[in-house]
Design a protein around this motif. Structure first.
Motif, PDB file in Angstrom:
ATOM      1  N   LYS A 191       0.832  -1.206   0.000  1.00  0.00           N
ATOM      2  CA  LYS A 191       0.000   0.000   0.000  1.00  0.00           C
ATOM      3  C   LYS A 191       0.870   1.261   0.000  1.00  0.00           C
ATOM      4  CE  LYS A 191      -3.858  -2.072   2.567  1.00  0.00           C
ATOM      5  NZ  LYS A 191      -4.579  -2.059   3.858  1.00  0.00           N
ATOM      6  N   GLU A 194       2.505   1.673  -3.478  1.00  0.00           N
ATOM      7  CA  GLU A 194       1.558   2.120  -4.509  1.00  0.00           C
ATOM      8  C   GLU A 194       1.248   3.611  -4.369  1.00  0.00           C
ATOM      9  OE1 GLU A 194      -1.616  -0.578  -3.863  1.00  0.00           O
ATOM     10  OE2 GLU A 194      -0.499  -2.299  -4.653  1.00  0.00           O
ATOM     11  N   SER A 195       1.186   4.091  -3.142  1.00  0.00           N
ATOM     12  CA  SER A 195       0.921   5.511  -2.919  1.00  0.00           C
ATOM     13  C   SER A 195       2.052   6.375  -3.476  1.00  0.00           C
ATOM     14  CB  SER A 195       0.745   5.774  -1.423  1.00  0.00           C
ATOM     15  OG  SER A 195       0.588   7.149  -1.171  1.00  0.00           O
ATOM     16  N   ALA A 197       4.381   5.314  -5.749  1.00  0.00           N
ATOM     17  CA  ALA A 197       4.579   5.027  -7.175  1.00  0.00           C
ATOM     18  C   ALA A 197       3.630   5.821  -8.061  1.00  0.00           C
ATOM     19  CB  ALA A 197       4.407   3.528  -7.428  1.00  0.00           C
ATOM     20  N   ALA A 198       2.464   6.169  -7.553  1.00  0.00           N
ATOM     21  CA  ALA A 198       1.513   6.947  -8.349  1.00  0.00           C
ATOM     22  C   ALA A 198       2.073   8.311  -8.717  1.00  0.00           C
ATOM     23  CB  ALA A 198       0.202   7.110  -7.567  1.00  0.00           C
ATOM     24  N   ARG A 199       3.114   8.749  -8.002  1.00  0.00           N
ATOM     25  CA  ARG A 199       3.692  10.081  -8.245  1.00  0.00           C
ATOM     26  C   ARG A 199       5.073  10.022  -8.879  1.00  0.00           C
ATOM     27  NH1 ARG A 199       2.092  12.147  -2.291  1.00  0.00           N
ATOM     28  NH2 ARG A 199       1.273  10.053  -2.078  1.00  0.00           N
ATOM     29  N   LYS A 202       8.632   8.879 -14.248  1.00  0.00           N
ATOM     30  CA  LYS A 202       9.251   7.664 -14.776  1.00  0.00           C
ATOM     31  C   LYS A 202      10.372   7.954 -15.772  1.00  0.00           C
ATOM     32  CE  LYS A 202       5.224   4.794 -13.901  1.00  0.00           C
ATOM     33  NZ  LYS A 202       4.210   3.850 -14.429  1.00  0.00           N
ATOM     34  N   ASN A 208       6.973  13.437  -9.574  1.00  0.00           N
ATOM     35  CA  ASN A 208       6.599  14.156 -10.787  1.00  0.00           C
ATOM     36  C   ASN A 208       6.211  15.597 -10.458  1.00  0.00           C
ATOM     37  OD1 ASN A 208       6.020  14.656 -13.415  1.00  0.00           O
ATOM     38  ND2 ASN A 208       4.122  13.483 -13.486  1.00  0.00           N
ATOM     39  N   HIS A 237      12.913   2.436 -10.734  1.00  0.00           N
ATOM     40  CA  HIS A 237      12.718   3.843 -10.382  1.00  0.00           C
ATOM     41  C   HIS A 237      13.901   4.366  -9.573  1.00  0.00           C
ATOM     42  CE1 HIS A 237      10.716   7.600  -9.697  1.00  0.00           C
ATOM     43  NE2 HIS A 237      10.961   7.487  -8.410  1.00  0.00           N
ATOM     44  N   GLU A 588      -0.389   7.628   3.538  1.00  0.00           N
ATOM     45  CA  GLU A 588       0.415   8.744   3.008  1.00  0.00           C
ATOM     46  C   GLU A 588       1.868   8.592   3.469  1.00  0.00           C
ATOM     47  OE1 GLU A 588       2.064  11.007   1.183  1.00  0.00           O
ATOM     48  OE2 GLU A 588      -0.017  11.452   0.698  1.00  0.00           O
ATOM     49  N   THR A 590       4.683   9.353   1.859  1.00  0.00           N
ATOM     50  CA  THR A 590       5.693  10.220   1.244  1.00  0.00           C
ATOM     51  C   THR A 590       6.494  10.977   2.290  1.00  0.00           C
ATOM     52  OG1 THR A 590       4.159  10.504  -0.607  1.00  0.00           O
ATOM     53  CG2 THR A 590       6.062  11.963  -0.529  1.00  0.00           C
TER      54      THR A 590
END
Length: 680
Positions: A191, A194-195, A197-199, A202, A208, A237, A588, A590
């Motif tokens: 989880k 994935e949170s 990796a969505a940002r 690449k 990003n 990554h 969250e 990050t």
């Protein structure tokens, strides 16, 4: 080494006696500055004047701009002197003060940054603030605040009281933290991944967005996640990110070391200041990534950065300076950029190759035909395109870099912030230890040991740490950040050397923090010592930012020391701390990445590796060259009273490795490969 320039015109103000280079920069301003002190606070109370707190740091570009435009302006200074008690704060020396008033600014609905300028009532309660102001806007604001303070005092005090109550709210209450964590597993790690990796960016690595800040801890978390799950996307990554940073202008291609951030999304154009805390963590990151991948680029980056550290950032006793400014001669980046003509003159016959390698053009990629050195492809790719041997290419690049460094000695250097901060020294000490473990370079260990001796002899009185050291004097009680990162570094230094004095020092300081920082009710640490100066609120730091949060690092320290010392109190406190963070963490991660690293340890059990015998140190060096992050390594040549070493001995006079989990050991072995099989 020179420090940041001091403008010596007119009469000095009270900052002239400061140890902070940032405060000394303002010592000849016409503003009647005070340092944060009881003298200044008492004067505000007695004269019933509002306080203006202006917070910055020595390598802050916009702090310099506001000083030139406003604080050196006689007419603006006159307004400040008439209506306010003006206090200058170095946020690096007084992060406790900065933390409170940055929270206040954000509670006002404004974005934070530096310089941070906050207006307080005479009893230190904030009521208005902002960051950089142009001179006309600043003069107008000063007049308005002075008028409102005198004519609408009741409203000001009511607003200040509400703001103070808002920032005084416990982090546990504010974020509804409660002990929910008891199950730690790979699903939870998925989880978190994935949170983040969505940002991903690449293409260029990192997240990003722009500007881009190196966040070493986030990528260390991803490395740990990759190790636990073998997720190849996570590894890709990490590799893209580390390559792009190493190739970009954010990395000083000629001299080593990383700038604070890049203003673009491509890691090309840096904000040129170099901070010790970034570089310490990035040395750790690239070293760890090397053990996971074997990529020679990472070794090159680490070696060159440590050369920079030794050449430009180390005092005579092995302590490390804090920062190099972005500006020289009033111009950002001037020390680091090159024209095409300069490159041609310096590198001579090799100039065509060097210009291509570092992407030098007549127009430049910076300002007015000036170039930031950067790369776009690997040495192998470049050598193949040029039809030359990689070894020859590397010789030519090394020669050119040395010529660039020689040419720089003729330039006016950026200002050096020559104070040493104990927590930041701890981060770089940890970086050196990680580099030694990864590469086995004795010089890295020597620098680490010299720095550890400097911290203990000059910045500590035994169990207590001081925050800042300059010119033979240690000042300011250490903050939790300082203890957390020095303890972490000493635990690592023990594991690299098996010298138990470093482990004992880590334990002594840990026990001190538990006595003087720990809140037994909320099961988290305060940021300040209970014997330190009392401010309007006493904060707890729980979110990881560019530097890991002091609470997350202490939770990790307690976990590791709890295993090494078989101390159930340490282990239970560590689990209680992360238990409060679990619900936030999975949603969250990050800015909770360091908590995520501890989560990964609990999700897979921390290995206990004991090495016993006359060759223990050599086995330890060889053992560190393979990647297995979730472990503690302890050892002795003969005997030790450490719980995990009791009853363990060398078999048949051969140095023996014991791999254990939760104090239950597998068969002892004398072969490193067999030990790694047991770890798997």
């Amino acid at each position: 080494m020179n420090q940041a320039p001091i403008h010596k015109e007119g009469k000095a103000n009270r900052l002239i006696d400061a140890t902070s280079p940032y405060l000394l920069q303002h010592a000849y301003n016409p503003v009647n500055w005070y340092p944060w002190s009881e003298e200044a606070l008492d004067k505000a109370r007695k004269e019933d004047k509002p306080i203006l707190v202006s917070i910055g740091y020595s390598s802050c570009h916009w702090c310099h701009v506001m000083e030139r435009e406003s604080f050196e302006n006689d007419s603006i200074a006159a307004i400040m002197n008439e209506h306010f008690i003006a206090i200058k704060v170095d946020r690096e020396e007084r992060p406790d003060v900065d933390q409170i008033y940055m929270d206040a600014l954000q509670a006002m609905g404004q974005n934070g940054g530096w310089p941070l300028n906050v207006f307080l009532t005479s009893d230190q309660k904030p009521f208005y603030g902002g960051t950089y102001f142009p001179p006309q806007a600043w003069a107008k604001l000063l007049q308005q605040v002075a008028t409102v303070y005198n004519e609408k005092r009741g409203e000001i005090e009511e607003s200040a009281e509400q703001l103070t109550n808002a920032i005084a709210t416990s982090e546990v209450i504010k974020y509804r933290l409660k002990n929910e964590g008891s199950e730690y597993n790979v699903n939870g790690m998925d989880k978190m991944y994935e949170s983040i990796a969505a940002r991903f960016d690449k293409k260029r690595g990192g997240l990003n967005r722009s500007p881009k800040f190196p966040m070493p801890g986030q990528w260390l978390f991803l490395l740990r996640y990759y190790h636990l799950t073998d997720n190849q996307e996570a590894l890709r990554h990490i590799e893209v990110t580390l390559h792009e940073i190493a190739y970009g202008g954010i990395y000083d291609q000629a001299g080593g070391g990383f700038a604070r951030y890049s203003v673009d999304a491509n890691w090309l154009v840096p904000h040129f200041e170099k901070m010790l805390y970034d570089n310490g963590q990035l040395v750790s990151l690239y070293s760890e990534a090397y053990t996971a991948t074997g990529n020679e680029l990472y070794k090159q980056v680490v070696s060159q950065t440590i050369e920079w550290l030794e050449r430009e950032m180390t005092n005579s006793m092995g302590g490390f300076y804090s920062a190099l400014d972005a500006d020289s001669e009033g111009e950002e980046g001037k020390f680091y950029v090159w024209t095409k003509a300069e490159i041609e003159k310096i590198t001579g016959d090799d100039s065509d190759l060097i210009k291509d390698y570092y992407n030098i053009t007549e127009e430049g990629n910076w300002e007015e035909g000036k170039n930031i050195l950067h790369r776009r492809i690997s040495d192998h790719e470049f050598a193949a395109q040029r039809g030359i041997d990689v070894a020859i290419l590397n010789e030519k690049i090394a020669k050119a870099n040395n010529l660039f460094l020689k040419e720089r000695t003729q330039r006016v250097r950026p200002g050096l912030d020559d104070k040493a901060l104990s927590g930041w020294n701890g981060l770089m000490l940890k970086g050196l230890v990680d580099a030694y473990i990864a590469f086995g370079e004795e010089k890295f260990l020597t620098m680490a040991l010299n720095n550890a001796s400097f911290i203990t002899s000059e910045m500590s009185d035994g169990e207590r740490l001081f925050r800042s050291y300059k010119e033979g004097k240690a000042t300011i009680d250490g903050y939790l950040e300082d203890y957390a990162h020095v303890i972490d570094a000493f635990i690592a230094l023990y594991q690299a050397t098996f010298d138990e004095k470093w482990l004992n020092k880590a334990k002594t300081m840990t026990d001190y923090t538990l006595k003087h920082f720990f809140d037994n009710g909320e099961k988290l640490f305060f940021y300040t010592d209970d014997s330190s100066e009392k401010l309007i609120v006493r904060k707890k730091e729980i979110f990881d930012n560019v530097i890991p949060a002091s609470n997350s690092q202490m939770a990790l320290n307690l976990h590791l020391l709890g295993i090494i010392y078989d101390n159930d109190d340490y282990k239970s406190k560590s689990k209680a701390m992360i238990g409060k963070m679990t619900s936030l963490l999975e949603g969250e991660p990050t800015y909770l990445y360091n908590w995520g690293i501890l989560y990964s340890y609990l999700a897979s059990s921390t290995a206990e590796v004991a090495i016993v015998g006359s060759n223990a140190n050599n086995i330890r060096i060889r053992f560190g060259k393979r990647y297995y992050p979730n472990k503690v390594v302890i050892g002795t040549k003969q005997s030790s009273n450490l719980p995990l070493l009791k009853g363990k001995e060398a078999i048949n006079d051969q140095t023996t490795i014991y791999v254990c989990y939760n104090k239950t050991c597998k068969l002892p072995v004398t072969d490193i490969d067999q030990a790694y099989e047991q770890l798997k």
